[in-house]
Design an enzyme around this catalytic site. Sequence first.
Site, PDB file in Angstrom:
ATOM      1  N   HIS A  32      79.819 -34.734 -30.379  1.00 49.29           N
ATOM      2  CA  HIS A  32      81.123 -34.320 -30.877  1.00 49.29           C
ATOM      3  C   HIS A  32      81.095 -34.275 -32.404  1.00 49.29           C
ATOM      4  CE1 HIS A  32      85.459 -33.733 -30.398  1.00 49.29           C
ATOM      5  NE2 HIS A  32      85.608 -34.484 -31.480  1.00 49.29           N
ATOM      6  N   ASP A  34      83.399 -33.435 -35.694  1.00 53.09           N
ATOM      7  CA  ASP A  34      84.738 -33.217 -36.243  1.00 53.09           C
ATOM      8  C   ASP A  34      84.655 -32.478 -37.571  1.00 53.09           C
ATOM      9  OD1 ASP A  34      86.535 -34.457 -34.354  1.00 53.09           O
ATOM     10  OD2 ASP A  34      85.629 -36.355 -34.915  1.00 53.09           O
ATOM     11  N   GLY A 141      92.224 -37.235 -38.474  1.00 54.90           N
ATOM     12  CA  GLY A 141      91.925 -37.328 -39.897  1.00 54.90           C
ATOM     13  C   GLY A 141      90.917 -38.391 -40.246  1.00 54.90           C
ATOM     14  N   GLY A 143      88.272 -41.720 -38.517  1.00 58.79           N
ATOM     15  CA  GLY A 143      87.742 -42.434 -37.366  1.00 58.79           C
ATOM     16  C   GLY A 143      88.192 -43.881 -37.378  1.00 58.79           C
ATOM     17  N   GLY A 175      89.673 -40.466 -29.697  1.00 62.68           N
ATOM     18  CA  GLY A 175      90.380 -41.373 -30.595  1.00 62.68           C
ATOM     19  C   GLY A 175      90.570 -42.747 -29.996  1.00 62.68           C
ATOM     20  N   GLY A 176      89.885 -43.734 -30.531  1.00 61.37           N
ATOM     21  CA  GLY A 176      90.069 -45.100 -30.063  1.00 61.37           C
ATOM     22  C   GLY A 176      89.505 -45.374 -28.681  1.00 61.37           C
ATOM     23  N   GLY A 196      83.515 -42.753 -31.059  1.00 61.43           N
ATOM     24  CA  GLY A 196      82.874 -42.790 -32.364  1.00 61.43           C
ATOM     25  C   GLY A 196      82.573 -44.190 -32.825  1.00 61.43           C
TER      26      GLY A 196
END
Length: 222
Positions: A32, A34, A141, A143, A175-176, A196
Amino acid sequence: MIQLAPSILSADFARLGEAVQMAEEAGADLVHVDIMDGHFVPNLTLGPQVVSSLKKMTSLPLDVHLMVENPGFFIPLFAEAGADWISIHVEASHHLHRDVSLIKELNKKAGLALNPATPIHLMNDIIREVEYVLVMSVNPGFGGQKFVEATHQKIRNLKNWTNGQKLSIAIEVDGGVNLDNMESLLKDGAEILVAGAAIYGEADPPRVIAQMREIIQRYNRP
């Protein structure tokens, strides 16, 4: 098929090639990536040249998430650089059908991304044109943010909606995501897990990937 996509946003940017190779060797399914422009989100990350270099380092598909204004400008650049999957934000595109069509014309998998507060019904007229939907479980926006708990219900609603329309669209969550919540996300209906900080922020990333794969294996069907 459940897939794991380590997010290199949380990796050491001075060693991105090694981070990608590690993910592949440890058993990841996707990488992934970003992309942030400093306008749509308050951060800057990678350009097409870096994606092109990463493409040479792995055989895994590159899942490029465009967190940018004017995605129609960026889509050809990252497609040429080696992106295999490209997702764009519903909130960022003024011509959503045109931009999704462009991704598909370039023979890439097309995805739609939704911020935490964006309702799923905004995809109603375009959802049949994409292969996956990326549900943001943090505000995009940066990590390492805390998971937004309302994401669970959003994924369940999206899964019910797509099943009701008999659509074969994968749900990706970003996310999270970590070892503590990934099983509940799979129960909700998520099929692609982006992780991440939970991977690259740990002392032994390959071990974390192996633990995540053990959980995923219980939900994968032959």
